[in-house]
Each structure stands twice: as structure tokens, then as C-alpha cells.
Design a protein around this motif. Structure first.
Motif, PDB file in Angstrom:
ATOM      1  N   ILE A 176      23.471  -2.034  23.886  1.00  0.00           N
ATOM      2  CA  ILE A 176      24.269  -1.570  25.022  1.00  0.00           C
ATOM      3  C   ILE A 176      23.511  -1.807  26.332  1.00  0.00           C
ATOM      4  O   ILE A 176      24.076  -2.305  27.306  1.00  0.00           O
ATOM      5  N   LEU A 177      22.234  -1.472  26.341  1.00  0.00           N
ATOM      6  CA  LEU A 177      21.416  -1.693  27.537  1.00  0.00           C
ATOM      7  C   LEU A 177      21.326  -3.174  27.878  1.00  0.00           C
ATOM      8  O   LEU A 177      21.439  -3.564  29.047  1.00  0.00           O
ATOM      9  N   ARG A 178      21.129  -4.001  26.871  1.00  0.00           N
ATOM     10  CA  ARG A 178      21.029  -5.450  27.080  1.00  0.00           C
ATOM     11  C   ARG A 178      22.333  -6.006  27.645  1.00  0.00           C
ATOM     12  O   ARG A 178      22.330  -6.804  28.590  1.00  0.00           O
ATOM     13  N   GLN A 179      23.450  -5.579  27.095  1.00  0.00           N
ATOM     14  CA  GLN A 179      24.753  -6.047  27.576  1.00  0.00           C
ATOM     15  C   GLN A 179      24.991  -5.583  29.017  1.00  0.00           C
ATOM     16  O   GLN A 179      25.473  -6.354  29.851  1.00  0.00           O
ATOM     17  N   LEU A 232      22.674  -4.902  31.241  1.00  0.00           N
ATOM     18  CA  LEU A 232      21.759  -5.702  32.053  1.00  0.00           C
ATOM     19  C   LEU A 232      22.324  -7.095  32.299  1.00  0.00           C
ATOM     20  O   LEU A 232      22.306  -7.593  33.427  1.00  0.00           O
ATOM     21  N   GLU A 233      22.839  -7.725  31.267  1.00  0.00           N
ATOM     22  CA  GLU A 233      23.422  -9.065  31.413  1.00  0.00           C
ATOM     23  C   GLU A 233      24.597  -9.057  32.385  1.00  0.00           C
ATOM     24  O   GLU A 233      24.741  -9.961  33.209  1.00  0.00           O
ATOM     25  N   LEU A 234      25.431  -8.032  32.307  1.00  0.00           N
ATOM     26  CA  LEU A 234      26.580  -7.939  33.212  1.00  0.00           C
ATOM     27  C   LEU A 234      26.139  -7.734  34.656  1.00  0.00           C
ATOM     28  O   LEU A 234      26.686  -8.356  35.569  1.00  0.00           O
ATOM     29  N   VAL A 235      25.158  -6.873  34.862  1.00  0.00           N
ATOM     30  CA  VAL A 235      24.673  -6.625  36.219  1.00  0.00           C
ATOM     31  C   VAL A 235      24.037  -7.890  36.792  1.00  0.00           C
ATOM     32  O   VAL A 235      24.335  -8.283  37.923  1.00  0.00           O
ATOM     33  N   VAL A 236      23.188  -8.536  36.011  1.00  0.00           N
ATOM     34  CA  VAL A 236      22.522  -9.751  36.489  1.00  0.00           C
ATOM     35  C   VAL A 236      23.542 -10.855  36.789  1.00  0.00           C
ATOM     36  O   VAL A 236      23.435 -11.539  37.803  1.00  0.00           O
ATOM     37  N   SER A 237      24.545 -10.990  35.952  1.00  0.00           N
ATOM     38  CA  SER A 237      25.527 -12.063  36.163  1.00  0.00           C
ATOM     39  C   SER A 237      26.412 -11.813  37.375  1.00  0.00           C
ATOM     40  O   SER A 237      27.017 -12.748  37.895  1.00  0.00           O
TER      41      SER A 237
END
Length: 84
Positions: free
Chosen positions: A66-69, A71-76
């Protein structure tokens, strides 16, 4: 370097996702509340750093996912820094 506050595209993406990112939205909300309470301001960079620290501190594979997903959404959805 100039501090950037949370880019509206990030918040808009999470708000428009409906139930698709329920867990990720909860994590982002908790992160924003934590940063606002402890740092007084919330920036894209602060969110990213906080999520990375949370990833490093948990052994729960579901929470890591969940944290990784999140993070990926925020970075993208975070615009690149302007190089002047």
C-alpha cells in the motif's frame, strides 16, 4: 531550492479514483495530517520522504504494498523541479 506545496493534480487524482485507491487515499490523508501537525507545512517532497521512511519501518508486506503504491502515485503526479 523553493519549497513546493502539494500539487493539486495529486489530490485531484486520489479524489477522482473513487474506491480504486481506498487504502492509498487513507495513507496519503494520514501522511498529510502527520506532516501538517509536525512540520506545519506539507510539500510533495515531504510526502515522498515520509512514505519512504514508512516503507523502511514496516515488515508487513500488505502495508508495504500500500505504501509503495501510494508513493508511486504521488511521484507520478509530482511535477519535475524546474532547473534554473
Amino acid at each position: 531550492m523553493q519549497q513546493q506545496f502539494v500539487h493539486p493534480a495529486i489530490l485531484q487524482h486520489f479524489m477522482n479514483a473513487g474506491d480504486l485507491y481506498t487504502s492509498e487515499t487513507e495513507v496519503l490523508g494520514a501522511t498529510i495530517r502527520h506532516l501538517a501537525a509536525h512540520q506545519g507545512q506539507v510539500t510533495n517532497k515531504a510526502i515522498i520522504i515520509h512514505l519512504i521512511k514508512q516503507l523502511e519501518c514496516t515488515d508487513d508486506v500488505v502495508q508495504q504494498d500500500i505504501l509503495r503504491q501510494t508513493l508511486e502515485l504521488v511521484v507520478s503526479h509530482t511535477p519535475d523541479d524546474l532547473h534554473i
